[in-house]
Design a protein around this motif. Structure first.
Motif, PDB file in Angstrom:
ATOM      1  N   ASP A  94      -3.092  25.062 -12.131  1.00 23.84           N
ATOM      2  CA  ASP A  94      -3.804  25.624 -13.277  1.00 23.84           C
ATOM      3  C   ASP A  94      -4.866  24.634 -13.744  1.00 23.84           C
ATOM      4  OD1 ASP A  94      -2.258  27.972 -13.176  1.00 23.84           O
ATOM      5  OD2 ASP A  94      -0.669  26.989 -14.334  1.00 23.84           O
ATOM      6  N   ASP A  95      -4.755  24.121 -14.960  1.00 18.42           N
ATOM      7  CA  ASP A  95      -5.774  23.201 -15.480  1.00 18.42           C
ATOM      8  C   ASP A  95      -5.315  21.747 -15.499  1.00 18.42           C
ATOM      9  OD1 ASP A  95      -3.882  23.625 -17.433  1.00 18.42           O
ATOM     10  OD2 ASP A  95      -5.315  23.654 -19.081  1.00 18.42           O
ATOM     11  N   MET A  96      -4.263  21.418 -14.750  1.00 23.37           N
ATOM     12  CA  MET A  96      -3.722  20.058 -14.723  1.00 23.37           C
ATOM     13  C   MET A  96      -3.759  19.484 -13.306  1.00 23.37           C
ATOM     14  SD  MET A  96      -2.950  19.577 -17.874  1.00 23.37           S
ATOM     15  CE  MET A  96      -1.897  18.159 -17.966  1.00 23.37           C
ATOM     16  N   PHE A  97      -3.908  18.164 -13.229  1.00 25.99           N
ATOM     17  CA  PHE A  97      -3.846  17.453 -11.954  1.00 25.99           C
ATOM     18  C   PHE A  97      -2.515  16.719 -11.878  1.00 25.99           C
ATOM     19  CE2 PHE A  97      -8.346  17.957 -12.688  1.00 25.99           C
ATOM     20  CZ  PHE A  97      -8.797  18.368 -11.442  1.00 25.99           C
ATOM     21  N   ILE A  98      -1.841  16.851 -10.738  1.00 25.64           N
ATOM     22  CA  ILE A  98      -0.550  16.202 -10.523  1.00 25.64           C
ATOM     23  C   ILE A  98      -0.731  15.169  -9.414  1.00 25.64           C
ATOM     24  CG2 ILE A  98       1.836  16.487  -9.764  1.00 25.64           C
ATOM     25  CD1 ILE A  98       0.116  19.375 -11.351  1.00 25.64           C
ATOM     26  N   ALA A  99      -0.412  13.916  -9.734  1.00 22.62           N
ATOM     27  CA  ALA A  99      -0.481  12.825  -8.762  1.00 22.62           C
ATOM     28  C   ALA A  99       0.952  12.403  -8.450  1.00 22.62           C
ATOM     29  CB  ALA A  99      -1.278  11.662  -9.328  1.00 22.62           C
ATOM     30  N   GLU A 100       1.252  12.229  -7.156  1.00 21.66           N
ATOM     31  CA  GLU A 100       2.604  11.876  -6.720  1.00 21.66           C
ATOM     32  C   GLU A 100       2.578  10.720  -5.733  1.00 21.66           C
ATOM     33  OE1 GLU A 100       5.160  15.249  -5.573  1.00 21.66           O
ATOM     34  OE2 GLU A 100       3.369  16.470  -5.914  1.00 21.66           O
ATOM     35  N   CYS A 101       3.534   9.826  -5.866  1.00 22.84           N
ATOM     36  CA  CYS A 101       3.756   8.756  -4.893  1.00 22.84           C
ATOM     37  C   CYS A 101       5.078   9.076  -4.202  1.00 22.84           C
ATOM     38  CB  CYS A 101       3.810   7.392  -5.574  1.00 22.84           C
ATOM     39  SG  CYS A 101       4.156   6.061  -4.413  1.00 22.84           S
ATOM     40  N   THR A 102       5.012   9.563  -2.981  1.00 23.59           N
ATOM     41  CA  THR A 102       6.212  10.040  -2.300  1.00 23.59           C
ATOM     42  C   THR A 102       7.143   8.913  -1.871  1.00 23.59           C
ATOM     43  OG1 THR A 102       5.008  10.128  -0.204  1.00 23.59           O
ATOM     44  CG2 THR A 102       5.113  12.147  -1.499  1.00 23.59           C
ATOM     45  N   GLU A 103       6.609   7.716  -1.585  1.00 24.10           N
ATOM     46  CA  GLU A 103       7.477   6.609  -1.171  1.00 24.10           C
ATOM     47  C   GLU A 103       8.410   6.172  -2.294  1.00 24.10           C
ATOM     48  OE1 GLU A 103       3.643   5.713   1.226  1.00 24.10           O
ATOM     49  OE2 GLU A 103       4.088   6.404  -0.776  1.00 24.10           O
ATOM     50  N   VAL A 104       7.952   6.295  -3.525  1.00 25.11           N
ATOM     51  CA  VAL A 104       8.725   5.830  -4.672  1.00 25.11           C
ATOM     52  C   VAL A 104       9.341   7.002  -5.440  1.00 25.11           C
ATOM     53  CG1 VAL A 104       8.583   4.511  -6.833  1.00 25.11           C
ATOM     54  CG2 VAL A 104       7.272   3.777  -4.853  1.00 25.11           C
ATOM     55  N   GLY A 105       8.649   8.127  -5.464  1.00 23.88           N
ATOM     56  CA  GLY A 105       9.153   9.295  -6.180  1.00 23.88           C
ATOM     57  C   GLY A 105       8.581   9.449  -7.580  1.00 23.88           C
ATOM     58  N   THR A 106       7.539   8.702  -7.886  1.00 26.88           N
ATOM     59  CA  THR A 106       6.922   8.803  -9.207  1.00 26.88           C
ATOM     60  C   THR A 106       5.869   9.903  -9.228  1.00 26.88           C
ATOM     61  OG1 THR A 106       5.485   6.977  -8.553  1.00 26.88           O
ATOM     62  CG2 THR A 106       7.359   6.439  -9.960  1.00 26.88           C
ATOM     63  N   VAL A 107       5.687  10.483 -10.425  1.00 27.33           N
ATOM     64  CA  VAL A 107       4.758  11.600 -10.603  1.00 27.33           C
ATOM     65  C   VAL A 107       4.092  11.463 -11.964  1.00 27.33           C
ATOM     66  CG1 VAL A 107       4.559  14.121 -10.772  1.00 27.33           C
ATOM     67  CG2 VAL A 107       6.242  13.117  -9.236  1.00 27.33           C
ATOM     68  N   ASP A 108       2.827  11.885 -12.047  1.00 24.11           N
ATOM     69  CA  ASP A 108       2.158  11.973 -13.345  1.00 24.11           C
ATOM     70  C   ASP A 108       1.298  13.230 -13.357  1.00 24.11           C
ATOM     71  OD1 ASP A 108       1.675  10.658 -15.966  1.00 24.11           O
ATOM     72  OD2 ASP A 108      -0.402  10.785 -15.290  1.00 24.11           O
ATOM     73  N   GLN A 109       1.178  13.821 -14.523  1.00 19.68           N
ATOM     74  CA  GLN A 109       0.406  15.055 -14.702  1.00 19.68           C
ATOM     75  C   GLN A 109      -0.561  14.839 -15.852  1.00 19.68           C
ATOM     76  OE1 GLN A 109       2.656  18.722 -14.940  1.00 19.68           O
ATOM     77  NE2 GLN A 109       1.389  19.386 -16.656  1.00 19.68           N
ATOM     78  N   GLU A 110      -1.850  15.061 -15.594  1.00 18.34           N
ATOM     79  CA  GLU A 110      -2.875  14.837 -16.620  1.00 18.34           C
ATOM     80  C   GLU A 110      -3.994  15.869 -16.481  1.00 18.34           C
ATOM     81  OE1 GLU A 110      -2.526  12.615 -18.988  1.00 18.34           O
ATOM     82  OE2 GLU A 110      -0.912  11.405 -18.139  1.00 18.34           O
TER      83      GLU A 110
ATOM     84  N   HIS B 171       0.862  -1.177   0.000  1.00 20.23           N
ATOM     85  CA  HIS B 171       0.000   0.000   0.000  1.00 20.23           C
ATOM     86  C   HIS B 171       0.897   1.224   0.000  1.00 20.23           C
ATOM     87  CE1 HIS B 171      -3.664  -2.291   0.702  1.00 20.23           C
ATOM     88  NE2 HIS B 171      -2.901  -3.065   1.460  1.00 20.23           N
ATOM     89  N   LEU B 172       0.767   2.044  -1.028  1.00 25.88           N
ATOM     90  CA  LEU B 172       1.565   3.256  -1.157  1.00 25.88           C
ATOM     91  C   LEU B 172       0.643   4.461  -1.102  1.00 25.88           C
ATOM     92  CD1 LEU B 172       3.847   2.034  -4.071  1.00 25.88           C
ATOM     93  CD2 LEU B 172       4.423   2.129  -1.651  1.00 25.88           C
ATOM     94  N   THR B 173       1.198   5.604  -0.766  1.00 28.45           N
ATOM     95  CA  THR B 173       0.427   6.835  -0.644  1.00 28.45           C
ATOM     96  C   THR B 173       0.495   7.639  -1.938  1.00 28.45           C
ATOM     97  OG1 THR B 173       1.036   6.902   1.686  1.00 28.45           O
ATOM     98  CG2 THR B 173       0.162   8.930   0.737  1.00 28.45           C
ATOM     99  N   ALA B 174      -0.653   8.151  -2.342  1.00 28.93           N
ATOM    100  CA  ALA B 174      -0.705   9.027  -3.518  1.00 28.93           C
ATOM    101  C   ALA B 174      -1.261  10.381  -3.089  1.00 28.93           C
ATOM    102  CB  ALA B 174      -1.584   8.418  -4.601  1.00 28.93           C
ATOM    103  N   PHE B 175      -0.588  11.434  -3.493  1.00 33.63           N
ATOM    104  CA  PHE B 175      -1.049  12.793  -3.242  1.00 33.63           C
ATOM    105  C   PHE B 175      -1.485  13.396  -4.569  1.00 33.63           C
ATOM    106  CE2 PHE B 175       1.861  12.053   0.267  1.00 33.63           C
ATOM    107  CZ  PHE B 175       1.106  12.508   1.331  1.00 33.63           C
ATOM    108  N   LEU B 176      -2.538  14.180  -4.515  1.00 36.14           N
ATOM    109  CA  LEU B 176      -3.041  14.833  -5.714  1.00 36.14           C
ATOM    110  C   LEU B 176      -3.153  16.321  -5.456  1.00 36.14           C
ATOM    111  CD1 LEU B 176      -4.463  14.373  -8.553  1.00 36.14           C
ATOM    112  CD2 LEU B 176      -6.576  14.605  -7.263  1.00 36.14           C
ATOM    113  N   HIS B 177      -2.684  17.123  -6.394  1.00 36.82           N
ATOM    114  CA  HIS B 177      -2.921  18.558  -6.310  1.00 36.82           C
ATOM    115  C   HIS B 177      -3.131  19.106  -7.715  1.00 36.82           C
ATOM    116  CE1 HIS B 177       1.498  18.415  -6.723  1.00 36.82           C
ATOM    117  NE2 HIS B 177       1.395  19.587  -7.304  1.00 36.82           N
ATOM    118  N   ARG B 178      -3.689  20.276  -7.760  1.00 36.72           N
ATOM    119  CA  ARG B 178      -4.019  20.888  -9.044  1.00 36.72           C
ATOM    120  C   ARG B 178      -3.149  22.107  -9.262  1.00 36.72           C
ATOM    121  NH1 ARG B 178     -10.003  21.805 -11.394  1.00 36.72           N
ATOM    122  NH2 ARG B 178      -9.327  22.481 -13.443  1.00 36.72           N
TER     123      ARG B 178
END
Length: 63
Positions: free
Chosen positions: A14-30, A5-12
């Protein structure tokens, strides 16, 4: 196969959503929340295939 079980943070921004997994360091923007989490899940899966997490907790030295 062990489930993690990993933690995902989401923030906005402008007009994009950024999702981050801090335990691993991965990020996606959509453009949507659903796409951001799906992209983060895929990025994290691919990362962990190459760099698996340790099965045990790290040990710290008393100095």
């Amino acid at each position: 196969m062990k489930t993690r079980h990993l933690t995902a943070f989401l923030h906005r921004e402008d007009d994009m959503f950024i999702a981050e997994c801090t335990e691993v360091g991965t990020v996606d923007q959509e453009a949507t929340i659903k796409e951001a989490f799906a992209g983060l899940k895929e990025a994290t899966r691919l990362y962990l295939e190459e760099f698996p997490m340790l099965e045990t907790s790290p040990r710290y030295l008393d100095l």
